[in-house]
Design an enzyme around this catalytic site. Structure first.
Site, PDB file in Angstrom:
ATOM      1  N   MET A 267       0.809  -1.217   0.000  1.00 22.33           N
ATOM      2  CA  MET A 267       0.000   0.000   0.000  1.00 22.33           C
ATOM      3  C   MET A 267       0.842   1.267   0.000  1.00 22.33           C
ATOM      4  O   MET A 267       0.301   2.367  -0.027  1.00 22.33           O
ATOM      5  CB  MET A 267      -0.919   0.017   1.224  1.00 22.33           C
ATOM      6  CG  MET A 267      -1.982  -1.070   1.220  1.00 22.33           C
ATOM      7  SD  MET A 267      -3.125  -0.922  -0.170  1.00 22.33           S
ATOM      8  CE  MET A 267      -3.846   0.670   0.154  1.00 22.33           C
ATOM      9  N   ARG A 268       2.177   1.130   0.041  1.00 22.19           N
ATOM     10  CA  ARG A 268       3.002   2.331   0.087  1.00 22.19           C
ATOM     11  C   ARG A 268       2.802   3.177  -1.168  1.00 22.19           C
ATOM     12  O   ARG A 268       2.808   4.409  -1.112  1.00 22.19           O
ATOM     13  CB  ARG A 268       4.473   1.957   0.250  1.00 22.19           C
ATOM     14  CG  ARG A 268       5.383   3.176   0.335  1.00 22.19           C
ATOM     15  CD  ARG A 268       6.830   2.817   0.625  1.00 22.19           C
ATOM     16  NE  ARG A 268       7.027   2.517   2.030  1.00 22.19           N
ATOM     17  CZ  ARG A 268       7.408   1.342   2.500  1.00 22.19           C
ATOM     18  NH1 ARG A 268       7.605   0.343   1.668  1.00 22.19           N
ATOM     19  NH2 ARG A 268       7.582   1.151   3.784  1.00 22.19           N
ATOM     20  N   ALA A 269       2.629   2.545  -2.318  1.00 22.11           N
ATOM     21  CA  ALA A 269       2.451   3.290  -3.564  1.00 22.11           C
ATOM     22  C   ALA A 269       1.203   4.169  -3.501  1.00 22.11           C
ATOM     23  O   ALA A 269       1.221   5.330  -3.930  1.00 22.11           O
ATOM     24  CB  ALA A 269       2.367   2.329  -4.741  1.00 22.11           C
TER      25      ALA A 269
END
Length: 645
Positions: A267-269
């Site tokens: 989910m970092r993107a």
């Protein structure tokens, strides 16, 4: 310093740096590009645009006023200073990065005190790493920890310290010199690829401005002072406006849909795209994030996160981006609710056939002519790659840091102290050894009385990288699709493993009347995969020349780095039908093998059929190496053979 505004071109890079200056939570910038493209010049110029900071007076860690968990707390007063740009050299030591015991105070005052490192100096500023892909692995690990937690923890030499370390991480790299570890690559919020302009007018203006700056730096900087001041004020205004920018639910769904369409991991993107889009809206002076802000953020935040394999090309194709944004537009208008995810076709509208997809003609056995005109045929598509297990070169080396073979390291973890071996001073053991003798030596005040017998060296142990040289028989007898496909698949698997373990890899091929270096030793897996796909097959088998070429490559690499130990993997059926030495081809091959007898070698027997001549085994005996059949070339088997070698 060259003015930021005076840089010609590189609009994406300048925008990425400015957005990080507006919103440091984006996570920094990775700049990929060829040499001589002003990467370092632009990054260093950014520091002059950053707003000044309020810090606690006389705080060595640059803390926010009112901070209570700082090692220097409590503080008295506030002072204002410019934001710092701290450079981390590729050859920096662990002590320089995280800090160490203050040697001066330990020797003069007899007290333990902490000397902050570069992580403390970079707090609330910019930490710049030039050639970040060449940074030693143990330093990369420390950077990852600090970037993930926003704090640096130091437990060493009797000192226990924890301090804030929140910084804008900016790295530059030349992909030709090797790729970046996936863990560190994902820590960079944005990535930008730069290359020199091919337009004559642009290149002329670059030369003109650079020569003008070198002739009169102060005068040149003065001409751009107003433009730099305008950018600095715009950063300040955007920071103030950032908290007021709203991110509508429709744009949140658009962001989630685009990231899902490109199948990025984790989910970092999504978070980085959201922060970047918000910062871009604040930069424009808008009050709400719009579709154009999301598109800019996607272009900067997703290219390096799409790479699911070291051999995938970085970047986003324009058509893929348009398709993904069009699909995301539908999700942006939908109400919140369960989502089945993106179509199986992906952003490009169809299944991914991978690079080089499509059938290739079946290679045929080469002619039995004089070998001077081999029949060029493309190599068949490689077999599916397997996961290669650890292959270790025997013994203990002293090569560059890596993750393969055991080594005596100059940097890394200290395992013990010694009076004869080791690198650098083992401070704690030196002081411990000297302490019991202070009364006998007449010490009456602060400081320690040391003698040569007290000195202890730090013995460090770790892992090293190695040079893996593939010597591939590409002659007509080897050109059968099944054999060359298996050979290519094995080489790709080991290239991926070498990428992960920071090895150098080279490829020598031989066919027709001579051998050639298809891939000079390199750590760039992109270049390695590209050369492997272009490998041609056909013609006779100059085995002796292939072994001689491998010997010459190893000689040159030994001169460049005597400490890097090699491993040779020879893939052949053992037949020798031509020789550049003028004698019997088979006898010449055995003689040439003697030159590699002192090197760790594995021979992969590619002979097929019910009747086997066992020629590859004879070559392996001459090389004093192990031999394994091609059909037995699995990850488990190859790893065991190499360890035995």
């Amino acid at each position: 310093m060259f003015p930021f505004s005076a840089v010609v071109g590189h609009d994406d890079l300048r925008l990425a740096l400015l957005l990080n200056a507006v919103h440091p939570g984006i996570g920094g910038v990775l700049v990929r590009g060829e040499k001589g493209t002003a990467k370092s010049t632009i990054v260093r110029a950014l520091a002059a645009l950053l707003p000044e900071l309020d810090v606690s007076r006389d705080c060595r860690f640059g803390c926010v006023p009112g901070t209570t968990d700082c090692p220097d707390a409590p503080h008295e007063g506030v002072q204002r200073r410019p934001a710092k740009l701290v450079e981390l050299p590729v050859g920096a030591t662990e002590d320089r990065l995280v800090g160490s015991l203050d040697l001066e105070k330990a020797l003069t005052e007899g007290v333990r005190a902490f000397q902050p490192g570069l992580l403390a100096a970079a707090h609330r500023g910019v930490l710049y790493v030039d050639e970040v892909n060449l940074l030693h692995d143990h330093l990369v690990d420390l950077l990852l920890d600090a970037a993930a937690m926003g704090r640096a923890h130091v437990e060493r030499e009797g000192v226990s310290i924890s301090h804030a370390a929140q910084f804008l991480l900016v790295g530059t790299m030349n992909p030709e010199e090797g790729e970046l570890r996936p863990q560190l690559l994902d820590r960079f919020g944005l990535t930008v690829s730069v290359k020199a302009a091919r337009d004559v007018g642009v290149r002329t203006e670059v030369i003109r401005r650079r020569l003008a700056y070198e002739a009169a730096p102060a005068t040149f900087a003065g001409r751009w002072a107003d433009e730099d001041a305008r950018l600095k004020q715009q950063i300040t205004n955007a920071r103030a406006n950032l908290s007021r920018v709203s991110l509508p639910d429709s744009e949140l769904r658009r962001i989630a849909a685009v990231c899902a369409a490109f199948e990025v991991d984790g989910m970092r993107a999504d978070l980085v795209v959201a922060r970047t889009a918000t910062a871009h809206a604040a930069w424009r002076g808008a009050e709400s994030v719009e579709e154009s802000d999301v598109e800019v953020a996607v272009r900067l935040a997703l290219p390096h996160r799409r790479r699911r394999d070291p051999f995938d090309e970085p970047g986003i194709e324009e058509q893929q981006l348009e398709d993904a944004m069009r699909q995301a537009a539908e999700h942006a208008q939908e109400p919140d609710g369960p989502d089945d995810g993106p179509d199986d076709d992906g952003p490009d509208g169809g299944p991914d056939d991978g690079p080089g997809g499509g059938d290739l003609p079946e290679p045929q056995e080469g002619p039995a002519g004089n070998g001077n005109a081999p029949q060029d045929r493309p190599a068949p598509e490689p077999a599916p790659a397997f996961k290669a297990r650890l292959m270790e070169v025997p013994g203990v080396g002293e090569g560059a840091p890596g993750k393969r073979s055991r080594a005596r390291a100059r940097t890394g973890r200290v395992v013990r102290s010694s009076t004869v071996d080791g690198t650098g001073l083992h401070l704690v053991d030196t002081l411990t050894t000297a302490a019991p003798h202070q009364a006998a030596r007449g010490r009456t005040g602060p400081g320690l009385v040391l003698t040569g017998t007290d000195l202890r060296r730090a013995v460090r142990e770790g892992k090293e990288s190695n040079l893996v040289l593939f010597v591939v028989d590409a002659s007509g007898s080897m050109a059968a699709r099944q054999r060359m496909s298996a050979v290519s698949g094995a080489v790709i698997s080991l290239l991926r493993d070498a990428y992960q373990r920071r090895d150098k890899v080279g490829v020598v091929t031989f066919r027709g009347s001579q051998a050639e270096v298809a891939l000079p030793p390199t750590t760039s897996v992109d270049a390695a995969a590209a050369r492997l796909r272009k490998m041609r097959t056909g013609g006779r088998t100059p085995l002796a020349d292939g072994l001689l070429k491998a010997h010459r490559v190893l000689e040159v690499e030994h001169l460049r780095d005597p400490r890097k130990r090699p491993l040779v993997v020879l893939l052949t059926d053992g037949r020798a039908t031509s020789s550049g030495l003028g004698g019997d081809p088979a006898a010449d091959a055995i003689k040439a093998a003697g030159l590699l007898a002192q090197t760790a070698v594995v021979v992969v027997d590619c002979e097929q059929g019910h009747v086997r001549l066992g020629l590859a085994q004879k070559v392996a005996d001459a090389l004093r190496g192990a031999c394994v059949r091609l059909e037995e070339l699995s990850a488990d088997h190859l790893a065991g053979v190499v360890r035995a070698a």
